[in-house]
Design a protein around this motif. Structure first.
Motif, mmCIF file in Angstrom:
data_model
loop_
_atom_site.group_PDB
_atom_site.id
_atom_site.type_symbol
_atom_site.label_atom_id
_atom_site.label_comp_id
_atom_site.label_asym_id
_atom_site.label_seq_id
_atom_site.Cartn_x
_atom_site.Cartn_y
_atom_site.Cartn_z
ATOM 1 N N GLU A 9 0.825 -1.209 0.000
ATOM 2 C CA GLU A 9 0.000 0.000 0.000
ATOM 3 C C GLU A 9 0.862 1.264 0.000
ATOM 4 O O GLU A 9 0.561 2.231 -0.694
ATOM 5 N N ARG A 10 1.939 1.262 0.768
ATOM 6 C CA ARG A 10 2.831 2.426 0.827
ATOM 7 C C ARG A 10 3.451 2.708 -0.537
ATOM 8 O O ARG A 10 3.511 3.855 -0.983
ATOM 9 N N ILE A 11 3.890 1.656 -1.213
ATOM 10 C CA ILE A 11 4.560 1.840 -2.498
ATOM 11 C C ILE A 11 3.563 2.278 -3.570
ATOM 12 O O ILE A 11 3.845 3.182 -4.355
ATOM 13 N N LEU A 12 2.419 1.646 -3.609
ATOM 14 C CA LEU A 12 1.417 1.993 -4.617
ATOM 15 C C LEU A 12 0.889 3.401 -4.409
ATOM 16 O O LEU A 12 0.637 4.131 -5.363
ATOM 17 N N THR A 13 0.726 3.807 -3.174
ATOM 18 C CA THR A 13 0.283 5.164 -2.882
ATOM 19 C C THR A 13 1.324 6.176 -3.326
ATOM 20 O O THR A 13 0.999 7.276 -3.770
ATOM 21 N N SER A 14 2.593 5.786 -3.228
ATOM 22 C CA SER A 14 3.674 6.664 -3.674
ATOM 23 C C SER A 14 3.728 6.742 -5.190
ATOM 24 O O SER A 14 3.979 7.804 -5.758
ATOM 25 N N GLU A 15 3.479 5.619 -5.865
ATOM 26 C CA GLU A 15 3.565 5.604 -7.331
ATOM 27 C C GLU A 15 2.357 6.263 -7.980
ATOM 28 O O GLU A 15 2.486 6.978 -8.969
ATOM 29 N N PHE A 16 1.172 6.018 -7.415
ATOM 30 C CA PHE A 16 -0.053 6.577 -7.982
ATOM 31 C C PHE A 16 -0.626 7.633 -7.045
ATOM 32 O O PHE A 16 -1.062 7.312 -5.943
ATOM 33 N N THR A 17 -0.617 8.880 -7.505
ATOM 34 C CA THR A 17 -1.194 9.958 -6.709
ATOM 35 C C THR A 17 -2.699 9.968 -6.927
ATOM 36 O O THR A 17 -3.175 10.248 -8.026
ATOM 37 N N LEU A 18 -3.451 9.662 -5.881
ATOM 38 C CA LEU A 18 -4.902 9.524 -6.008
ATOM 39 C C LEU A 18 -5.637 10.545 -5.156
ATOM 40 O O LEU A 18 -5.175 10.910 -4.076
ATOM 41 N N PRO A 19 -6.801 11.016 -5.646
ATOM 42 C CA PRO A 19 -7.646 11.852 -4.786
ATOM 43 C C PRO A 19 -8.242 11.010 -3.674
ATOM 44 O O PRO A 19 -8.320 9.780 -3.780
ATOM 45 N N THR A 20 -8.680 11.647 -2.606
ATOM 46 C CA THR A 20 -9.191 10.915 -1.437
ATOM 47 C C THR A 20 -10.470 10.147 -1.725
ATOM 48 O O THR A 20 -10.833 9.238 -0.973
ATOM 49 N N THR A 21 -11.158 10.491 -2.824
ATOM 50 C CA THR A 21 -12.422 9.823 -3.146
ATOM 51 C C THR A 21 -12.216 8.427 -3.741
ATOM 52 O O THR A 21 -13.167 7.673 -3.891
ATOM 53 N N ILE A 22 -10.971 8.081 -4.099
ATOM 54 C CA ILE A 22 -10.690 6.797 -4.740
ATOM 55 C C ILE A 22 -9.779 5.955 -3.854
ATOM 56 O O ILE A 22 -8.717 6.408 -3.441
ATOM 57 N N LYS A 23 -10.199 4.728 -3.571
ATOM 58 C CA LYS A 23 -9.417 3.811 -2.751
ATOM 59 C C LYS A 23 -8.483 2.996 -3.638
ATOM 60 O O LYS A 23 -8.811 2.667 -4.780
ATOM 61 N N ILE A 24 -7.324 2.627 -3.092
ATOM 62 C CA ILE A 24 -6.304 1.924 -3.855
ATOM 63 C C ILE A 24 -6.800 0.568 -4.364
ATOM 64 O O ILE A 24 -6.438 0.128 -5.462
ATOM 65 N N ARG A 25 -7.654 -0.115 -3.594
ATOM 66 C CA ARG A 25 -8.179 -1.426 -4.000
ATOM 67 C C ARG A 25 -9.016 -1.299 -5.275
ATOM 68 O O ARG A 25 -8.821 -2.047 -6.240
ATOM 69 N N HIS A 26 -9.960 -0.346 -5.289
ATOM 70 C CA HIS A 26 -10.785 -0.112 -6.482
ATOM 71 C C HIS A 26 -9.926 0.332 -7.655
ATOM 72 O O HIS A 26 -10.160 -0.041 -8.809
ATOM 73 N N PHE A 27 -8.925 1.150 -7.349
ATOM 74 C CA PHE A 27 -8.051 1.686 -8.387
ATOM 75 C C PHE A 27 -7.289 0.569 -9.096
ATOM 76 O O PHE A 27 -7.226 0.516 -10.325
ATOM 77 N N LEU A 28 -6.710 -0.362 -8.330
ATOM 78 C CA LEU A 28 -5.924 -1.442 -8.914
ATOM 79 C C LEU A 28 -6.773 -2.340 -9.813
ATOM 80 O O LEU A 28 -6.334 -2.752 -10.890
ATOM 81 N N LYS A 29 -7.970 -2.654 -9.366
ATOM 82 C CA LYS A 29 -8.858 -3.498 -10.168
ATOM 83 C C LYS A 29 -9.194 -2.824 -11.491
ATOM 84 O O LYS A 29 -9.217 -3.463 -12.547
ATOM 85 N N SER A 30 -9.451 -1.529 -11.445
ATOM 86 C CA SER A 30 -9.787 -0.810 -12.677
ATOM 87 C C SER A 30 -8.584 -0.723 -13.610
ATOM 88 O O SER A 30 -8.728 -0.766 -14.831
ATOM 89 N N VAL A 31 -7.380 -0.621 -13.046
ATOM 90 C CA VAL A 31 -6.157 -0.568 -13.854
ATOM 91 C C VAL A 31 -6.017 -1.839 -14.683
ATOM 92 O O VAL A 31 -5.851 -1.792 -15.914
ATOM 93 N N ILE A 32 -6.075 -2.990 -14.023
ATOM 94 C CA ILE A 32 -5.887 -4.271 -14.717
ATOM 95 C C ILE A 32 -7.024 -4.537 -15.698
ATOM 96 O O ILE A 32 -6.792 -4.888 -16.868
ATOM 97 N N LEU A 33 -8.254 -4.361 -15.253
ATOM 98 C CA LEU A 33 -9.413 -4.648 -16.096
ATOM 99 C C LEU A 33 -9.433 -3.748 -17.325
ATOM 100 O O LEU A 33 -9.616 -4.218 -18.456
ATOM 101 N N PHE A 34 -9.226 -2.458 -17.115
ATOM 102 C CA PHE A 34 -9.258 -1.508 -18.226
ATOM 103 C C PHE A 34 -8.104 -1.760 -19.193
ATOM 104 O O PHE A 34 -8.272 -1.657 -20.413
ATOM 105 N N THR A 35 -6.939 -2.105 -18.667
ATOM 106 C CA THR A 35 -5.784 -2.393 -19.520
ATOM 107 C C THR A 35 -6.054 -3.590 -20.418
ATOM 108 O O THR A 35 -5.801 -3.539 -21.636
ATOM 109 N N VAL A 36 -6.577 -4.663 -19.851
ATOM 110 C CA VAL A 36 -6.871 -5.878 -20.620
ATOM 111 C C VAL A 36 -7.917 -5.595 -21.694
ATOM 112 O O VAL A 36 -7.776 -6.002 -22.862
#
Length: 451
Positions: free
Chosen positions: A116-143
């Protein structure tokens, strides 16, 4: 032997936990570059012998999703070498640890504090988006996007008379390259031969814009459609407004003022102008016209678009639209003698303003230093050096044609700039210079300064 390996693994894990998130990112991407260089240097992946420096350049360019090359990918590496290059820019596009963390979530549904620390550092996210939802959308959207792009590319190349297997490989390679805004191509002159092919232009533009707008926008829209209570974040609105405005302005300048484009007919003229502006802003790095023939004012326009880039937490480079918007908001508020920094009717937190101004200053300084260093050994014009430097640090991949002619020192400078551009200027700075605050630092006296 197993005990030795276990002891080494424990020490390595302890060392990783002792690093800051920024240092983990730095060493992680360095590992990918080193591994890529080693593999590309093996004769079994080459069509002819290539210097270690050129292999390092290619590996760094791939991991950083830049696309600048000193040798032809198709002519230099065989199928397996090309596959390695593709894997490198796929990893660089979706980010360090993204795939492995997604697999961790899929199996255990738990995200470790280290991840979580590393991903939060790599991806700057607004407070309205959680890292768990973000990661799922990254992989799904990429595929989804890369699969769609590969299918469309396959039909386009097949219709152009390309053999079946060649069409399939070119479709997969260029789809991933376009979505990751990597700019790598298996064609000798890029997509110049497809300058007036509307379908090819559409596929590349769709993939590049989708990737460069960023996973923040995708996640935001996904949550907006899934949950009625979710509202689009302020970050998403800034990205969409800023991207549209800059793309329209850039296309307009090139359409009306670049002689090599104004010489074209109506439809092709617009297509070429739009594609070069889009390629610069999304930092996809594909071109359908030779930038070496651009007049100086238009080279500066393209350089500015590369300098800005697109969205944070996406596949594009540059200082990002959000950073430019924050700096503009600071300037506007100061000129109006306002105590609040606002943009689009909203107040921006000071913490974000500090980050934006730091990124703006550091990024601009690196471009100046890069041009200064290159000017010692390269014998080309200043504007070509500026263009190459902005393209490298912005991980764009566009060039006026000087990349293969760079000296060894020039190649090393571009390698460093590409790596810093992918890592992020602030992440790089924090990884190198950050330190814990000591008691003596906390007691430093405050003084005024005239500005």
């Amino acid at each position: 032997m197993s005990n030795l390996f276990e002891t080494y693994n424990k020490k390595y894990r302890k060392m990783k936990l002792g690093w800051s998130p920024q240092q983990n990112l730095l060493y992680g991407f360095l590992t990918y570059v080193a591994l890529g260089t080693l593999l590309l240097s093996l004769p079994i992946f080459q069509k002819y012998n290539v210097s270690i420096l050129d292999n390092l350049f290619t590996a760094t360019s791939a991991v950083s999703t830049t696309g600048l090359v000193t040798v032809s990918i198709f002519d230099t590496y065989n199928f397996w070498g090309q596959l390695i290059v593709m894997c490198l820019f796929q990893i660089g596009g979706i980010g360090y640890l993204t795939f492995t963390t997604f697999m961790l979530l899929s199996t255990t549904r738990k995200l470790t504090h280290w991840h979580e620390r590393i991903l939060t550092s790599e991806f700057t996210l607004p407070t309205t988006i959680k890292i768990r939802h973000f990661l799922k959308s990254v992989i799904l959207f990429t595929v989804i996007m890369e699969s769609l792009g590969a299918v469309l590319f396959f039909f386009a190349f097949k219709a152009d008379g390309m053999p079946m297997l060649q069409s399939l490989w070119n479709a997969i390679f260029h789809s991933i390259s376009a979505f990751c805004t990597a700019g790598f191509s298996l064609f000798a002159n890029g997509f110049v031969d497809y300058a007036n092919d509307g379908f090819i232009n559409f596929i590349i533009s769709m993939l590049a814009i989708s990737g460069s707008l960023g996973f923040i926008v995708v996640t935001d829209f996904y949550l907006f459609l899934k949950k009625k209570a979710h509202k689009l974040s302020f970050t998403t609105k800034i990205i969409l407004y800023g991207f549209a405005v800059l793309l329209i302005i850039g296309t307009g300048f090139l359409y009306f003022l670049e002689p090599s484009i104004t010489a074209l007919s109506g439809y092709e003229r617009f297509l070429v102008a739009f594609f070069q502006a889009m390629s610069s802003m999304t930092t996809v790095g594909f071109n359908t016209i030779d930038f070496g023939g651009f007049v100086l004012p238009m080279l500066l326009v393209v350089t500015f678009l590369m300098y800005v880039g697109a969205s944070p937490s996406g596949t594009a480079g540059g200082i990002k639209i959000t950073t430019l918007s924050a700096v503009y908001a600071i300037m506007k508020s100061r000129l109006r003698a306002s105590n609040r920094i606002t943009f689009l009717g909203r107040t921006i937190p000071y913490e974000r303003l500090y980050i934006a101004t730091s990124a703006f200053i550091f990024y601009s300084s690196l471009i100046l230093v890069g041009v200064w260093l290159l000017s010692f050994t390269e014998t080309v014009s200043f504007e070509q050096l500026l263009f190459e430097t902005a393209s490298a640090l912005g991980t764009v991949g566009l060039s006026t044609g000087i990349t293969s002619e760079l000296t060894s020192f020039g190649k090393l400078c571009i390698i460093v700039l590409m790596f810093i551009g992918r890592l992020g200027v602030l992440t790089f700075g924090l990884a190198i210079w950050s330190k814990k605050i000591t008691n003596s630092e906390e007691k430093i006296l405050e003084e005024d300064i005239a500005v």
